[in-house]
Design an enzyme around this catalytic site. Structure first.
Site: not given
Length: 430
Positions: A348, A401
């Site tokens: 992006t 994560h």
């Protein structure tokens, strides 16, 4: 009489919102003609008629939510365009005969009730008008919320159907009229408690915006999202673009932009750090052996992420051409479902709007997204301790994560940085 229904659109789409009717009641359509534009959570699609004939009734108005299988219009296969199907008047001759045969006693009764009947029309007409109001369910609900009489609302719809925005406009006009009237001194002041003390405008969220909001919140609830940052010196990229831009355009017919460099750098880093190109399914990791890179594109209707397929197999010109085509399709609302499905990693670019730094949100079920930002000239200390002005960009990598450790995420971003700061090999290999 045939019914036009919402067809099966795609495996992941079961509902939508009617964005715009392409026909009106009385219009003649052929089999396969588009009759309505439907807004889904991903793209706008046209619904075609399965029959040829005349539209006799539009059942669902613009702005109304519909599901697969819902009836949205009715069609008469034998009808004529412009024919009035709403009234069946009795012949005048038959009525005249009835009048001639009317007994004298009935005439006396009729004369006796003339006075009452002449006084009634005003009230009856008002009641009839209120009962004949054509309004969408959303408009009726809005009118109840605002306490607005639908018979006093003017419709801006060509078909005469009242929409929620018409109700809001009527409420605004009523409020302005009340405010313009001089307050009577003898009347006690009564302040109605509202949610806001100042003027506001209520706009219904589009289906796409609702879906974006829902999914972004879901990502934050489900993923262990973390963002790491770095900066990249784009001196060599800008130099290379300047050296090759004319030859590149002459040879390939497209400009050599920044996105192809970033896409190729991301693909190179993903090959070295495959967990960034994976997703979680239950208790399993799905390691993708392909590189379909999503490129976030901002449109008037919201953010969409079309996918550049097999970016590892495309050269720089192929990447630039594909990004250009997808961007144009997104702005023209021509994206198809296959343009948006899949994708293994997303890029992006907030820098096009002047963003200096941000933390991009994951595009689920992907576990990595790279954020590009504005290019700023900054004074940088070189290895020989000299100071030079360099075009610098901050990079942000958000990752899940749960499957990507911090060490791997940092190394991935450093590798992207290295590939961009030495782009000559990248261009040759790409």
């Amino acid at each position: 009489m045939k019914e036009i229904k919402i067809p099966e659109l795609a495996e992941s789409i079961t509902e939508g919102t009617i964005a715009e009717w392409l026909v009106k009641e009385g219009d003649k359509v052929e089999k396969g003609d588009p009759v309505v534009e439907l807004e889904t959570d991903k793209v706008n699609v046209e619904v075609n008629s399965d029959y040829a004939g005349v539209i006799t009734e539009i059942v669902q108005g613009e702005g109304e939510d519909v599901e697969v299988g819902d009836i949205i219009a009715k069609l008469d296969e034998s009808g004529e365009a412009g024919a009035d199907t709403s009234s069946n008047e009795e012949p005048k001759e038959e009525k005249q005969e009835d009048v001639k045969e009317e007994p004298k006693e009935d005439k006396k009764k009729e004369e006796a009730t003339v006075e009452n009947t002449e006084e009634a029309p005003k009230k009856d007409q008002k009641d009839d008008k209120k009962g004949d109001v054509i309004a969408s369910p959303a408009a009726r609900k809005r009118a109840r919320e605002l306490g607005i009489d639908l018979s006093t609302v003017s419709s801006r719809d060509p078909l005469g159907r009242i929409r929620p925005e018409d109700v809001d406009a009527a409420a605004k006009d009523t409020s302005e009229k009340k405010e313009s009237k001089p307050a009577k001194k003898e009347a006690p002041k009564t302040e109605e408690k509202t949610e806001f003390d100042k003027p506001v405008e209520r706009v219904k969220m589009s289906r796409r915006r609702q879906t974006i909001a829902k999914r972004l919140v879901e990502v934050q609830h489900e993923a262990a999202m973390l963002t790491t940052f770095n900066e990249v010196d784009l001196t060599n990229v800008m130099k290379l673009r300047s050296e090759r831009k004319e030859k590149f355009i002459d040879k390939h017919g497209v400009k050599l932009g920044f996105m192809s460099f970033f896409t190729k750098a991301v693909v190179g880093a993903l090959k070295e750090f495959p967990l960034l190109n994976a997703e979680i399914q239950g208790n399993e990791l799905v390691l993708k052996k392909f590189y379909d890179i999503g490129i976030a594109v901002s449109t008037d209707d919201g953010l969409v992420v079309p996918v550049v397929r097999d970016a590892d197999r495309l050269d720089f010109a192929g990447v630039e051409r594909e990004i250009g085509n997808l961007g144009k399709k997104a702005r023209d609302k021509k994206l198809a479902m296959e343009d948006l499905q899949g994708g293994s990693f997303t890029i992006t670019n907030g820098g096009t709007f002047g963003s200096m730094l941000s933390t991009p949100i994951l595009n689920a079920p992907q576990v990595g997204i790279l954020g590009m930002h504005n290019i700023q000239k900054r004074a940088m200390v070189m290895p020989d301790d000299t100071i030079e002005v360099r075009p610098m960009m901050y990079l942000a990598l958000s990752y899940d994560h749960r499957i990507v450790d911090g060490k791997e995420a940092v190394q991935f971003l450093v590798r992207v940085k290295q590939l961009l700061e030495d782009p000559y090999d990248l261009l040759l290999e790409g």
